[in-house]
Design a protein around this motif. Structure first.
Motif, mmCIF file in Angstrom:
data_model
loop_
_atom_site.group_PDB
_atom_site.id
_atom_site.type_symbol
_atom_site.label_atom_id
_atom_site.label_comp_id
_atom_site.label_asym_id
_atom_site.label_seq_id
_atom_site.Cartn_x
_atom_site.Cartn_y
_atom_site.Cartn_z
ATOM 1 N N CYS A 73 1.316 10.131 19.480
ATOM 2 C CA CYS A 73 2.195 10.173 18.328
ATOM 3 C C CYS A 73 2.684 8.917 17.946
ATOM 4 O O CYS A 73 3.023 8.737 16.870
ATOM 5 N N SER A 74 2.930 7.956 18.714
ATOM 6 C CA SER A 74 3.200 6.413 18.407
ATOM 7 C C SER A 74 1.956 5.947 17.616
ATOM 8 O O SER A 74 2.137 4.971 16.607
ATOM 9 N N ALA A 75 0.837 5.977 18.129
ATOM 10 C CA ALA A 75 -0.427 5.766 17.474
ATOM 11 C C ALA A 75 -0.250 6.338 15.992
ATOM 12 O O ALA A 75 -0.800 5.848 14.918
ATOM 13 N N VAL A 76 -0.112 7.560 15.790
ATOM 14 C CA VAL A 76 -0.054 8.354 14.461
ATOM 15 C C VAL A 76 0.866 7.695 13.767
ATOM 16 O O VAL A 76 0.734 7.493 12.407
ATOM 17 N N ALA A 77 2.118 7.302 13.976
ATOM 18 C CA ALA A 77 3.303 6.600 13.307
ATOM 19 C C ALA A 77 2.818 5.556 13.118
ATOM 20 O O ALA A 77 3.043 4.920 11.870
ATOM 21 N N ALA A 78 2.145 4.584 14.057
ATOM 22 C CA ALA A 78 1.698 3.415 13.328
ATOM 23 C C ALA A 78 0.796 3.268 12.325
ATOM 24 O O ALA A 78 0.837 2.591 11.336
ATOM 25 N N ALA A 79 -0.147 4.006 12.502
ATOM 26 C CA ALA A 79 -1.267 4.372 11.293
ATOM 27 C C ALA A 79 -0.698 4.694 10.174
ATOM 28 O O ALA A 79 -1.168 4.509 9.011
ATOM 29 N N GLY A 80 0.372 5.630 10.095
ATOM 30 C CA GLY A 80 0.784 6.257 8.946
ATOM 31 C C GLY A 80 1.681 5.138 8.223
ATOM 32 O O GLY A 80 1.686 4.910 6.623
ATOM 33 N N LEU A 81 2.372 4.383 8.998
ATOM 34 C CA LEU A 81 2.979 3.226 8.533
ATOM 35 C C LEU A 81 2.264 2.018 7.805
ATOM 36 O O LEU A 81 2.522 1.453 6.808
ATOM 37 N N GLY A 82 0.895 2.029 8.541
ATOM 38 C CA GLY A 82 0.235 1.070 7.807
ATOM 39 C C GLY A 82 -0.634 1.645 6.449
ATOM 40 O O GLY A 82 -0.743 0.852 5.617
ATOM 41 N N ILE A 83 -0.705 3.010 6.577
ATOM 42 C CA ILE A 83 -1.279 3.557 5.199
ATOM 43 C C ILE A 83 -0.272 3.214 4.088
ATOM 44 O O ILE A 83 -0.551 3.251 2.794
ATOM 45 N N ALA A 84 1.079 3.438 4.638
ATOM 46 C CA ALA A 84 2.235 3.427 3.559
ATOM 47 C C ALA A 84 2.351 1.973 3.122
ATOM 48 O O ALA A 84 2.431 1.761 1.899
ATOM 49 N N ALA A 85 2.106 0.949 4.093
ATOM 50 C CA ALA A 85 1.884 -0.262 3.560
ATOM 51 C C ALA A 85 1.000 -0.612 2.556
ATOM 52 O O ALA A 85 1.238 -1.391 1.378
ATOM 53 N N VAL A 86 -0.327 -0.065 2.838
ATOM 54 C CA VAL A 86 -1.317 -0.193 1.594
ATOM 55 C C VAL A 86 -0.932 0.329 0.304
ATOM 56 O O VAL A 86 -1.216 -0.061 -0.738
ATOM 57 N N THR A 87 -0.457 1.629 0.374
ATOM 58 C CA THR A 87 -0.048 2.264 -0.727
ATOM 59 C C THR A 87 0.993 1.569 -1.340
ATOM 60 O O THR A 87 0.961 1.319 -2.680
ATOM 61 N N ALA A 88 1.895 0.782 -0.950
ATOM 62 C CA ALA A 88 3.083 0.146 -1.465
ATOM 63 C C ALA A 88 2.342 -1.069 -2.094
ATOM 64 O O ALA A 88 2.801 -1.640 -3.323
ATOM 65 N N TYR A 89 1.416 -1.706 -1.435
ATOM 66 C CA TYR A 89 0.783 -2.727 -1.957
ATOM 67 C C TYR A 89 0.059 -2.498 -3.188
ATOM 68 O O TYR A 89 -0.145 -3.436 -4.293
ATOM 69 N N ARG A 90 -0.476 -1.334 -3.591
ATOM 70 C CA ARG A 90 -1.107 -0.653 -4.716
ATOM 71 C C ARG A 90 0.134 -0.332 -5.731
ATOM 72 O O ARG A 90 -0.367 0.258 -6.737
ATOM 73 N N LYS A 91 1.097 -0.657 -5.545
ATOM 74 C CA LYS A 91 2.443 -0.429 -6.471
ATOM 75 C C LYS A 91 2.513 1.249 -6.725
ATOM 76 O O LYS A 91 2.871 1.583 -7.774
ATOM 77 N N ARG A 92 2.454 1.764 -5.494
ATOM 78 C CA ARG A 92 2.601 3.292 -5.698
ATOM 79 C C ARG A 92 3.858 3.571 -4.581
ATOM 80 O O ARG A 92 3.466 3.930 -3.426
ATOM 81 N N TYR A 93 5.022 3.065 -5.158
ATOM 82 C CA TYR A 93 5.788 3.006 -4.005
ATOM 83 C C TYR A 93 6.706 4.440 -3.656
ATOM 84 O O TYR A 93 7.062 4.556 -2.452
ATOM 85 N N LEU A 94 6.525 5.455 -4.712
ATOM 86 C CA LEU A 94 6.904 6.832 -4.290
ATOM 87 C C LEU A 94 6.225 7.499 -3.090
ATOM 88 O O LEU A 94 6.634 8.138 -2.204
ATOM 89 N N SER A 95 4.811 7.276 -3.514
ATOM 90 C CA SER A 95 3.995 7.720 -2.583
ATOM 91 C C SER A 95 4.144 6.970 -1.234
ATOM 92 O O SER A 95 4.030 7.704 -0.346
ATOM 93 N N ALA A 96 4.236 5.660 -1.264
ATOM 94 C CA ALA A 96 4.369 5.030 0.054
ATOM 95 C C ALA A 96 5.543 5.413 0.985
ATOM 96 O O ALA A 96 5.449 5.517 2.273
ATOM 97 N N ALA A 97 6.680 5.722 0.069
ATOM 98 C CA ALA A 97 7.928 6.131 0.811
ATOM 99 C C ALA A 97 7.627 7.373 1.334
ATOM 100 O O ALA A 97 8.068 7.616 2.512
ATOM 101 N N ARG A 98 7.045 8.176 0.484
ATOM 102 C CA ARG A 98 6.715 9.613 1.244
ATOM 103 C C ARG A 98 5.832 9.711 2.451
ATOM 104 O O ARG A 98 6.150 10.183 3.452
#
Length: 143
Positions: A7-32
Motif C-alpha cells: 500500500c505504501s508503494a502504491v501511494a508513492a507511485a500514485g504521488l509520482g504520477i500526480a507530480a508528472v501530471t502536474a508538471y504537464r499543467k493538468r492540475y485538476l487531474s493531478a489533484a485527483r
C-alpha cells in the motif's frame, strides 16, 4: 507487513504520477490522482490494512463468512417457500381474497363532476365543448 509495504508503494507511485501530471499543467487531474494515491497510505496509517490482512488469513473469519452465507440461504429459502405457499391456511386465504374483492370506498371509484369541480362563473360544459377543444388541437397539429 507485506500488505502495508504494498500500500505504501502504491501511494508513492500514485504521488509520482500526480507530480508528472502536474508538471504537464493538468492540475485538476493531478489533484485527483494525488487524492486517490493518499487513500492506501491513510488506510495503512489507521490500521485498517492490518485488520483486513488478519481477517483474510484467519480461518475463524472464513468460518464466520460461511455461517453468514448459510444464514442468508436459510432466510432466502424460507421466504421462497412462503411465497410459493401463499398466505397461511385456506381459511386465511379465503378471508384475504374476500377482503381484496370489495372496494375500500365504492363511491370514490367514479369521478366527481359536481359543481365544486368547475369555476363559479362558468356554466356546466357539455361534451361537445370538450371535443371541440380536442378537435382544435388536432387541427393545429395537422391531424
Amino acid at each position: 507487513m507485506i500488505a502495508e509495504t504494498v500500500c505504501s508503494a502504491v501511494a508513492a507511485a500514485g504521488l509520482g504520477i500526480a507530480a508528472v501530471t502536474a508538471y504537464r499543467k493538468r492540475y485538476l487531474s493531478a489533484a485527483r490522482i494525488a487524492a486517490y494515491a493518499l487513500v492506501p497510505l491513510g488506510l495503512v496509517m489507521t490500521g485498517v490494512v492490518e485488520w483486513l490482512a488478519d481477517t483474510a488469513f484467519s480461518p475463524t473469519a472464513w468460518a464466520g463468512f460461511g455461517v453468514l452465507g448459510a444464514a442468508w440461504l436459510l432466510l432466502a429459502s424460507t421466504r421462497a417457500v412462503e411465497r410459493r405457499r401463499g398466505v397461511g391456511t385456506r381459511k386465511e386465504r379465503k378471508e384475504a381474497r374476500s377482503a381484496q374483492g370489495g372496494a375500500v370506498a365504492p363511491a370514490a371509484s367514479a369521478p366527481s363532476l359536481g359543481s365544486a369541480s368547475r369555476p363559479a362563473g362558468k356554466p356546466a360544459a357539455g361534451p361537445q365543448e370538450d371535443f371541440s377543444d380536442i378537435e382544435a388541437i388536432l387541427k393545429k397539429h395537422g391531424i
